[in-house]
Design an enzyme around this catalytic site. Structure first.
Site, mmCIF file in Angstrom:
data_model
loop_
_atom_site.group_PDB
_atom_site.id
_atom_site.type_symbol
_atom_site.label_atom_id
_atom_site.label_comp_id
_atom_site.label_asym_id
_atom_site.label_seq_id
_atom_site.Cartn_x
_atom_site.Cartn_y
_atom_site.Cartn_z
ATOM 1 N N LYS A 188 -15.129 38.386 -31.218
ATOM 2 C CA LYS A 188 -16.277 39.295 -31.145
ATOM 3 C C LYS A 188 -16.843 39.366 -29.735
ATOM 4 O O LYS A 188 -18.052 39.364 -29.542
ATOM 5 C CB LYS A 188 -17.351 38.908 -32.172
ATOM 6 C CG LYS A 188 -16.830 38.947 -33.617
ATOM 7 C CD LYS A 188 -17.929 38.756 -34.646
ATOM 8 C CE LYS A 188 -17.415 38.830 -36.074
ATOM 9 N NZ LYS A 188 -16.530 37.700 -36.473
ATOM 10 N N ARG A 189 -15.964 39.469 -28.764
ATOM 11 C CA ARG A 189 -16.406 39.578 -27.373
ATOM 12 C C ARG A 189 -17.067 40.917 -27.153
ATOM 13 O O ARG A 189 -16.768 41.912 -27.855
ATOM 14 C CB ARG A 189 -15.214 39.437 -26.419
ATOM 15 C CG ARG A 189 -14.424 38.137 -26.542
ATOM 16 C CD ARG A 189 -15.282 36.924 -26.402
ATOM 17 N NE ARG A 189 -14.512 35.704 -26.226
ATOM 18 C CZ ARG A 189 -14.867 34.521 -26.709
ATOM 19 N NH1 ARG A 189 -15.974 34.384 -27.425
ATOM 20 N NH2 ARG A 189 -14.135 33.450 -26.475
#
Lengths: 274, 274
Positions: free
Chosen positions: A95-96
């Protein structure tokens, strides 16, 4: 072979829409492994070996490794999956969300260091926070779209006044991912399983994108409704279950128990295709 | 001492609103360090030592370490900052965004493993993606609010139809962070420097939150306008500059050059307070 091709092949070969999530928590490890962060690799590798013929994808969650200084074990696990389950694509759940030069570093982490086939991303910073990942030909990127946690409503469910039809924020993300952002067919979407009508809405807006759907299993989503809403002729789904599989038994038979649980969920999902 | 107390003390002691961003890129390292990822710690530690009396905060960006398998060097750098610049708080720029058990793992990574004083987060998944970080008493969390990259408009600038006054998404985030989400005064906001009128708007909605403001220096934001819009009697700001300081010289004098550049920016910001 692109990420989408890998997904399609794994679905056919393993007759599965089940994504096995790897969220290793040493405090929940069984028997002799219990509480030992040095056993993260051993634990996960056993799960991988026990479910490799049952999964459309594996999804290691990087936070569980980073919290325990276990990046080396994640590297080893990625190599193990590549060697022992080459037919199952690996989605690195990270979930960058960042832009420009920083996003390039994160993409390098996911695709070069860990050699993941796909990654999860947050769309909050917009197009230029997604684009650097697409430079890696054939790799996939799943954008957070609609999450089924209570706080998912706080932003994602807001309706946007200036766009045609006043879509909700998650609908806007789905439309961007299906349309202008999807230059080379590398994008997918993350959509929670709690509300099948929202999966159906996302599928309507993004007919050809693969959907990664967490929330079945320990989180309580309805597997049958999920499949009916999400899986279409053109639209693949990967329905994630982590804890229900990983911690199906707290004894030495944990890998066999994980296999049984994975098979049960896999079969439930397949049966729902009708 | 809470994160906010540390910020306030560092601002007074160093007469500074400058946050020194640590985005180490080996390919840009000077002289003998050039291209060597094993020198990330050495490079950053020299920058820290050269600017410790000029900064309100340090901000290491974790992607630059993760891309090079350099988590051990980040640990060493965090310990170095704690030992050699204990008066300067450290914001770990990670932009994490996940929920429940996973967010707890990320919080553990930031606050236990790396012992950061604050972290940056994405608000896309809502309240329960923020709350786990606030369990760490005295630690801070900066939520992405308005970023000044071109794609920042894609989501953040959308107006929300169902809320009073139809705020933009970033205004909604600012109001949540100032209000219902800010249980113990641990929150701050990330607001880009490109549009000072947006900093002013965020400041209006969040009068007491510290603002982390990237985009001055190499990214071209106007330092004077930024201070005038963001720094109020009650509202602290930390104006980040990374590359302009880190890569002020490509020779062996890089630390001195970084110091000169940091001092110039620090003084420019201070002068703007009037």
């Amino acid at each position: 072979m692109t990420f989408i091709d890998m997904l399609r092949a794994a679905e056919a070969r393993n007759r599965s829409m089940l994504c096995v999530g790897l969220d290793p928590e040493p405090s929940r490890f069984p028997g002799a492994l219990q509480g030992d962060p040095c056993k993260i690799y051993d634990f996960c590798a056993a799960i991988v070996d026990a479910t490799a013929d049952l999964a459309i994808a594996f999804k290691p969650q990087i936070a569980y490794f980073a919290a325990h200084r276990a990046e080396d074990q994640l590297e080893k696990l990625m190599a193990h999956m590549r060697a022992n389950a080459p037919q199952v694509p690996v989605i690195l759940d990270a979930k960058r969300g960042d832009i420009g030069a920083t996003a390039e570093q994160y993409a390098r982490e996911a695709f070069e260091r860990y050699d993941a086939d796909a990654v999860t991303l947050s769309p909050f910073m917009g197009w230029d926070s997604v684009q650097p990942y697409l430079k890696y030909e054939g790799k996939g990127a799943f954008l957070l779209c609609r999450t089924s946690n209570p706080g998912g409503d706080d932003l994602q469910n807001q309706r946007l006044v200036d766009l045609p039809g006043q879509p909700r924020l998650y609908e806007h993300v789905a439309a961007l991912a299906q349309g202008p952002w999807n230059l080379n067919g590398q994008l997918g979407l993350v959509v929670g399983a709690t509300y099948p009508e929202e999966i159906a809405r996302v599928r309507q807006l993004a007919p050809s994108l693969p959907l990664l759907i967490p929330g079945v299993g320990a989180q309580g989503g309805d597997a049958v409704a999920t499949v009916k809403a999400g899986r279409t002729k053109d639209g693949l789904i990967a329905v994630n279950s982590s804890r229900a599989i990983l911690y199906a038994s707290s004894s030495a038979d944990y890998a066999q128990a994980a296999r049984r649980e994975a098979m049960k969920t896999r079969d439930l999902l397949q049966a729902a295709r009708g």
